[in-house]
Design an enzyme around this catalytic site. Structure first.
Site, mmCIF file in Angstrom:
data_model
loop_
_atom_site.group_PDB
_atom_site.id
_atom_site.type_symbol
_atom_site.label_atom_id
_atom_site.label_comp_id
_atom_site.label_asym_id
_atom_site.label_seq_id
_atom_site.Cartn_x
_atom_site.Cartn_y
_atom_site.Cartn_z
ATOM 1 N N ASP A 1 -77.529 -6.829 -36.806
ATOM 2 C CA ASP A 1 -76.674 -5.996 -35.971
ATOM 3 C C ASP A 1 -77.465 -4.746 -35.599
ATOM 4 O OD1 ASP A 1 -76.667 -4.396 -38.218
ATOM 5 O OD2 ASP A 1 -74.495 -4.383 -38.478
ATOM 6 N N CYS B 1 -78.363 -5.909 -41.727
ATOM 7 C CA CYS B 1 -77.399 -4.931 -41.244
ATOM 8 C C CYS B 1 -77.679 -3.621 -41.972
ATOM 9 C CB CYS B 1 -75.958 -5.406 -41.441
ATOM 10 S SG CYS B 1 -75.434 -5.611 -43.145
ATOM 11 N N THR C 1 -76.497 -2.204 -44.811
ATOM 12 C CA THR C 1 -76.704 -2.366 -46.250
ATOM 13 C C THR C 1 -77.017 -3.798 -46.647
ATOM 14 O OG1 THR C 1 -74.357 -2.812 -46.643
ATOM 15 C CG2 THR C 1 -75.070 -0.494 -46.716
ATOM 16 N N HIS D 1 -82.702 -18.816 -59.636
ATOM 17 C CA HIS D 1 -81.449 -19.133 -60.316
ATOM 18 C C HIS D 1 -80.340 -19.601 -59.387
ATOM 19 C CE1 HIS D 1 -82.445 -16.431 -64.053
ATOM 20 N NE2 HIS D 1 -83.381 -17.316 -63.766
ATOM 21 N N HIS E 1 -78.880 -24.061 -63.910
ATOM 22 C CA HIS E 1 -78.574 -23.367 -62.653
ATOM 23 C C HIS E 1 -78.019 -24.344 -61.615
ATOM 24 C CE1 HIS E 1 -80.497 -19.916 -64.365
ATOM 25 N NE2 HIS E 1 -81.666 -20.523 -64.433
#
Length: 362
Positions: free
Chosen positions: A8, A64, A66, A97, A132
């Protein structure tokens, strides 16, 4: 390797760094944005995620402010494992993982140098499997019980996991369930499914005077609906739906499956004259090969139907894929998803022939 890339406005500046990192290492498909102007991250996130989910890209990278917004939106698409990794160690563990297939980073939180370190750690790591993998399989099982990835054409596949629906489905599967109880349960399950199949109906605000005060309430905005059962088994679902949407018009389609070829054969079609103005729900309890359901949807469209969905009780994966291939725009709503078809084209474990069990003809 193909990398799906998107951002964005807050991640736009970091996108050049990502492209440079992949230069000579992978093919990049850029889903935008292409100019640094204000944008909504879900638009790019969902488009990028679907490319990964549908196998058009191997992995994705989203940027973006964060990384959090992109991660939230992307994880709404089935088959996607996205997370925010703004440091190298988180990126390494996310692959080792969690087998992360969409990496999200925050353009306002990390530098270009840090972003390169994150991507190096992510692409340099390998999934460790073992325990996992067991954990990821549990996530995938929960995910598939709710919603398949939306098809490129826009259609969804929604599988109901509500306890009441699953309980009633277990009873109609039982070969010892009586004809009377079977019919009643089919109506009840169809009625419960109404809540999800009508989730997107538009609402409008209206003024209501209560005994205490005048308030603003929300009511249906007059959307026209139609239910179209596929004869004969689909008839059992009609009343359960009409109890909650009594103003819906009812059409009928007669399609049967040739016992030798399993191909659909049409013998009747009567639909509301204004079918093109209505949201149409085609009712077919058993989605086996998908031939009859696809033919029914085609008949509705041929008569002018624009927004057509399929509502089923039990479905096999083969039937789902057949309908999605023929009608990628159609939503498919299912009470239960079964394992497969047997050599005779019946759903396993299924519940037998829904028509025979409703009407006691076998």
């Amino acid at each position: 390797m193909i990398v799906a890339l998107g951002c964005d406005h807050a991640g736009f500046a970091l996108k050049t760094t990502v492209k440079d990192f992949f230069d000579g290492k992978a093919e990049v498909t850029d889903f935008g944005i292409f100019e640094e102007e204000k944008s909504d991250y879900p638009d790019v996130a969902l488009q990028t995620a679907r490319a990964v989910s549908e196998g058009k890209a191997d992995v994705g990278v989203l940027l973006c402010g964060t990384g959090i917004g992109m991660s939230i939106a992307t994880n709404k698409v089935a088959g996607i494992r996205a997370a925010v990794c703004n440091d190298a160690e988180s990126a390494r563990i996310s692959k080792a993982h969690n087998n992360l297939n969409v990496l999200c980073m925050g353009g306002r939180l990390i530098s270009a140098e840090q972003a390169r370190a994150v991507m190096e750690a992510w692409f340099g790591a390998s999934f460790e499997g073992g325990d996992h993998l067991t954990r990821l399989n549990k996530i995938a099982a929960a995910e598939s019980s709710t919603l398949y990835a939306a098809h490129e054409g826009g259609g969804r596949v929604v599988v109901f996991n509500h306890p009441l629906v699953q309980h009633k489905v277990s009873i109609i599967r039982d070969k010892n369930t009586s004809v009377k109880e079977f019919r009643e349960l089919v109506q009840e399950i169809a009625g419960l499914m109404v809540y999800e199949i009508t989730r997107d109906l538009p609402l409008s605000e209206t003024k209501v005077e209560t005994p205490v005060a005048t308030t603003t309430a929300r009511s249906l905005a007059g959307k026209k609906l139609a239910v179209v059962p596929v004869l004969r088994a689909g008839l059992g679902m009609v009343d359960g739906i009409l109890q909650l949407i009594p103003n819906a018009k009812v059409g009928h389609i007669g399609v049967y499956r040739d016992p030798e070829t399993l191909a659909p054969v049409k013998y009747y079609c009567k639909l509301p004259k204004d079918v093109g103005e209505r949201d149409v729900f085609v009712l077919d309890p058993m989605l086996a090969t998908g031939g009859s359901a696809s033919a029914a949807l085609s008949l509705v469209k041929a008569e002018g139907g624009q927004k057509v969905s399929l509502v089923c009780l039990i479905a096999a994966p083969e039937g789902i894929e057949a309908v999605r291939a023929a009608h990628p725009d159609a939503d498919i709503f299912i009470a239960a998803l079964d394992k497969c078809l047997n050599d005779h084209g019946y759903i396993v474990p299924g519940l037998g022939d829904a028509g025979d069990r409703q009407y006691g003809t076998k």
